[in-house]
Scaffold this motif. Sequence first.
Motif, PDB file in Angstrom:
ATOM      1  N   GLY A 293       0.813  -1.215   0.000  1.00  8.02           N
ATOM      2  CA  GLY A 293       0.000   0.000   0.000  1.00  8.02           C
ATOM      3  C   GLY A 293       0.840   1.255   0.000  1.00  8.02           C
ATOM      4  N   THR A 294       0.190   2.397  -0.243  1.00  9.83           N
ATOM      5  CA  THR A 294       0.920   3.665  -0.321  1.00  9.83           C
ATOM      6  C   THR A 294       1.167   4.283   1.044  1.00  9.83           C
ATOM      7  OG1 THR A 294      -1.174   4.854  -0.602  1.00  9.83           O
ATOM      8  CG2 THR A 294       0.004   4.194  -2.597  1.00  9.83           C
ATOM      9  N   LEU A 295       0.305   4.015   2.024  1.00  7.79           N
ATOM     10  CA  LEU A 295       0.422   4.583   3.365  1.00  7.79           C
ATOM     11  C   LEU A 295       0.587   6.101   3.291  1.00  7.79           C
ATOM     12  CD1 LEU A 295       2.680   1.905   5.117  1.00  7.79           C
ATOM     13  CD2 LEU A 295       0.188   2.036   4.977  1.00  7.79           C
ATOM     14  N   SER A 296      -0.331   6.722   2.613  1.00 10.04           N
ATOM     15  CA  SER A 296      -0.262   8.155   2.367  1.00 10.04           C
ATOM     16  C   SER A 296      -0.780   8.945   3.563  1.00 10.04           C
ATOM     17  CB  SER A 296      -1.090   8.504   1.136  1.00 10.04           C
ATOM     18  OG  SER A 296      -2.470   8.266   1.396  1.00 10.04           O
ATOM     19  N   THR A 297      -0.589  10.251   3.493  1.00 10.83           N
ATOM     20  CA  THR A 297      -1.119  11.149   4.506  1.00 10.83           C
ATOM     21  C   THR A 297      -2.641  11.063   4.558  1.00 10.83           C
ATOM     22  OG1 THR A 297       0.733  12.632   4.056  1.00 10.83           O
ATOM     23  CG2 THR A 297      -1.087  13.523   5.341  1.00 10.83           C
ATOM     24  N   ALA A 298      -3.272  10.913   3.400  1.00 12.79           N
ATOM     25  CA  ALA A 298      -4.734  10.789   3.360  1.00 12.79           C
ATOM     26  C   ALA A 298      -5.201   9.562   4.128  1.00 12.79           C
ATOM     27  CB  ALA A 298      -5.209  10.720   1.914  1.00 12.79           C
ATOM     28  N   SER A 302      -7.565   9.199   7.530  1.00 15.31           N
ATOM     29  CA  SER A 302      -8.701   8.274   7.632  1.00 15.31           C
ATOM     30  C   SER A 302      -8.589   7.395   8.866  1.00 15.31           C
ATOM     31  CB  SER A 302      -8.770   7.416   6.370  1.00 15.31           C
ATOM     32  OG  SER A 302      -9.806   6.461   6.464  1.00 15.31           O
ATOM     33  N   VAL A 303      -7.382   6.890   9.143  1.00 15.33           N
ATOM     34  CA  VAL A 303      -7.169   6.024  10.305  1.00 15.33           C
ATOM     35  C   VAL A 303      -7.472   6.783  11.597  1.00 15.33           C
ATOM     36  CG1 VAL A 303      -5.394   4.852  11.675  1.00 15.33           C
ATOM     37  CG2 VAL A 303      -5.525   4.460   9.218  1.00 15.33           C
ATOM     38  N   VAL A 304      -6.959   8.000  11.716  1.00 20.46           N
ATOM     39  CA  VAL A 304      -7.158   8.772  12.948  1.00 20.46           C
ATOM     40  C   VAL A 304      -8.626   9.180  13.099  1.00 20.46           C
ATOM     41  CG1 VAL A 304      -6.529  10.857  14.190  1.00 20.46           C
ATOM     42  CG2 VAL A 304      -4.776   9.575  12.956  1.00 20.46           C
ATOM     43  N   THR A 305      -9.271   9.568  11.992  1.00 18.25           N
ATOM     44  CA  THR A 305     -10.687   9.937  12.069  1.00 18.25           C
ATOM     45  C   THR A 305     -11.531   8.745  12.506  1.00 18.25           C
ATOM     46  OG1 THR A 305     -10.397  11.574  10.308  1.00 18.25           O
ATOM     47  CG2 THR A 305     -12.637  10.871  10.774  1.00 18.25           C
ATOM     48  N   GLY A 306     -11.243   7.573  11.937  1.00 15.49           N
ATOM     49  CA  GLY A 306     -11.960   6.364  12.351  1.00 15.49           C
ATOM     50  C   GLY A 306     -11.725   6.038  13.814  1.00 15.49           C
ATOM     51  N   GLY A 307     -10.486   6.210  14.262  1.00 10.42           N
ATOM     52  CA  GLY A 307     -10.186   5.965  15.665  1.00 10.42           C
ATOM     53  C   GLY A 307     -10.901   6.928  16.586  1.00 10.42           C
ATOM     54  N   LEU A 308     -10.992   8.193  16.153  1.00 15.95           N
ATOM     55  CA  LEU A 308     -11.690   9.192  16.955  1.00 15.95           C
ATOM     56  C   LEU A 308     -13.174   8.865  17.062  1.00 15.95           C
ATOM     57  CD1 LEU A 308     -11.176  11.838  18.461  1.00 15.95           C
ATOM     58  CD2 LEU A 308     -11.706  13.065  16.358  1.00 15.95           C
ATOM     59  N   ASP A 323      -7.880   2.236  19.536  1.00 19.63           N
ATOM     60  CA  ASP A 323      -8.811   2.864  18.597  1.00 19.63           C
ATOM     61  C   ASP A 323      -8.226   3.002  17.194  1.00 19.63           C
ATOM     62  OD1 ASP A 323     -10.764   3.294  20.651  1.00 19.63           O
ATOM     63  OD2 ASP A 323      -9.611   5.048  21.318  1.00 19.63           O
ATOM     64  N   VAL A 324      -6.905   3.001  17.090  1.00 21.97           N
ATOM     65  CA  VAL A 324      -6.278   3.211  15.781  1.00 21.97           C
ATOM     66  C   VAL A 324      -5.629   1.957  15.212  1.00 21.97           C
ATOM     67  CG1 VAL A 324      -5.882   5.663  16.200  1.00 21.97           C
ATOM     68  CG2 VAL A 324      -4.103   4.013  16.818  1.00 21.97           C
ATOM     69  N   VAL A 325      -5.436   0.938  16.034  1.00 18.83           N
ATOM     70  CA  VAL A 325      -4.718  -0.259  15.566  1.00 18.83           C
ATOM     71  C   VAL A 325      -5.418  -0.923  14.394  1.00 18.83           C
ATOM     72  CG1 VAL A 325      -4.169  -2.643  16.185  1.00 18.83           C
ATOM     73  CG2 VAL A 325      -3.405  -0.791  17.641  1.00 18.83           C
ATOM     74  N   ASP A 326      -6.731  -1.115  14.498  1.00 23.82           N
ATOM     75  CA  ASP A 326      -7.448  -1.800  13.416  1.00 23.82           C
ATOM     76  C   ASP A 326      -7.380  -1.002  12.121  1.00 23.82           C
ATOM     77  OD1 ASP A 326      -8.242  -4.054  14.858  1.00 23.82           O
ATOM     78  OD2 ASP A 326      -9.966  -3.012  15.716  1.00 23.82           O
ATOM     79  N   GLY A 327      -7.450   0.323  12.227  1.00 20.10           N
ATOM     80  CA  GLY A 327      -7.338   1.151  11.039  1.00 20.10           C
ATOM     81  C   GLY A 327      -5.962   1.052  10.400  1.00 20.10           C
ATOM     82  N   ILE A 328      -4.926   1.043  11.233  1.00 18.91           N
ATOM     83  CA  ILE A 328      -3.562   0.887  10.721  1.00 18.91           C
ATOM     84  C   ILE A 328      -3.420  -0.459  10.039  1.00 18.91           C
ATOM     85  CG2 ILE A 328      -1.139   0.639  11.387  1.00 18.91           C
ATOM     86  CD1 ILE A 328      -1.680   2.630  13.650  1.00 18.91           C
ATOM     87  N   LEU A 329      -3.942  -1.489  10.672  1.00 16.82           N
ATOM     88  CA  LEU A 329      -3.866  -2.840  10.097  1.00 16.82           C
ATOM     89  C   LEU A 329      -4.545  -2.883   8.735  1.00 16.82           C
ATOM     90  CD1 LEU A 329      -2.855  -5.714  10.824  1.00 16.82           C
ATOM     91  CD2 LEU A 329      -5.137  -6.177  11.726  1.00 16.82           C
TER      92      LEU A 329
END
Length: 369
Positions: A293-298, A302-308, A323-329
Motif C-alpha cells: 500500500g501507499t500509506l499516504s497522509t490521506a 482516515s485512520v485517525v478519524t476512524g479511531g476518533l 482505537d487506531v490499531v485496526d485502522g492501521i492494520l
Amino acid sequence: MTVSEQTDAAGEALRPHAEHAFAGELKALAAADDRPRPARWKLSPWAVSTYLLGGTLPDGTLITPKYVGPRRLVEVAVTTLATDRALLLLGVPGTAKTWVSEHLAAAVSGDSTLLVQGTAGTPEEAVRYGWNYARLLADGPSREALVPSPVMRAMAEGMTVRVEELTRIPADVQDALITILSEKTLPVPELGQEVQAVRGFNLVATANDRDRGVNELSSALRRRFNTVVLPLPATPEDEVDIVSRRVAQTGRALDLPAAPEGLAEIRRVVTIFRELRDGVTTDGRTKLKSPSGTLSTAEAISVVTGGLALAAHFGDGVLRPGDVVDGILGAVVRDPASDRVIWQEYVETVVREREGWKDFYRACREAAA
C-alpha cells in the motif's frame, strides 16, 4: 434555490465546498487585496497563494494554511493559472492534489464545482458537451438542446475547471482536451459553431504517479500542461500538522468531540506510516520491508478519524492505541499474504522494543489474536 437556501444547505453539508467552508477568509482576503488581479479572478495571485499557505492580514485576520509544503510550488501553480497554460498537479496518492485543486478553483473563480471526475468510464461528453435527447428529437440540433460540460461552461464564463484523475480517463477522451487547451476553442460541428474561451478560463488537472500505466498521457497532451509535482510531507512535524488539521475539520463536520490529548496517537500513526513507507526506522538503525500500500497522509487522516469515531461512540472520548490499531492494520495489510508478514515483523522488531510504545504493542497483539 436562493442564496440564503444555498448558505443553509452548505452549513448542513457533510463536506462543504471550499468557497463555503472558508467564505470568511476569502472575503477578508478580497477586502485586503489591493494587488492586480487577472481578468475575472476573485483574488490576485498573491492573495490566492496566501489563502493556500496561510498568513495574517494587516487587520489581524488569520488565514489558515490549506496546504503545508514548499511555498515555491504553490507560487508556480498559481502563476501557471494566470497564463494560458493549463496546470497538472502530479503526485503519489495522498499528496493533497484534489485538495489543492479545489482551493485553487475556489480562490481564483469563487466556484470549485466545475468538475470532471476521471474514471475508466468517463465519456467524451463529460469533457465536450452532450445533448438533451428529448429536445434533440423534437427540434433537431440547437443550442437549446445542447448540454454543456463543466469544461464548456468554464470556457464560456471565464472560470477555472477541474479534471480529477486525468490518467484514469480513456486516451481518446483525454485527446478531446488538446484542441481546448491549445486553441482555446471547442468546436460544435453539429451546429457549425464553436465556443471560444474567454479571459479567465483555465484548467487544473490531477494525476496519480502510480497510475501512469493505466492511460498514460500522450506527449501532445502533456505539452499543454505545466506540471507541478506535489511531494509527500517533508518532515514528520509537517505530516502531523496536516493530519491534525484535517482530522479536526472532519471531526467538526461529523460532530465528533475534539481530542487534543490524541496528538500522541496521531504522531504514532504518522511515525508508523513514514517508517514503513521509507523502509527504515526514524533513527536509521533498522531496515524495514515496505508493504504494497501507499500509506499516504490521506490514509493516516482516515485512520485517525476512524479511531476518533470509535473513541467517541464506544469509548470515553479519548483517542487510545486500541482505537487506531485496526485502522492501521487495514491500511498496511492490502495483500493478506505478504503484507501481514511485514506488519508482524514490524510489530515484533520495532514496536515491541520502542520505549513508550508498550500500550500500543499490547493493542497490536490483541488485534492479532
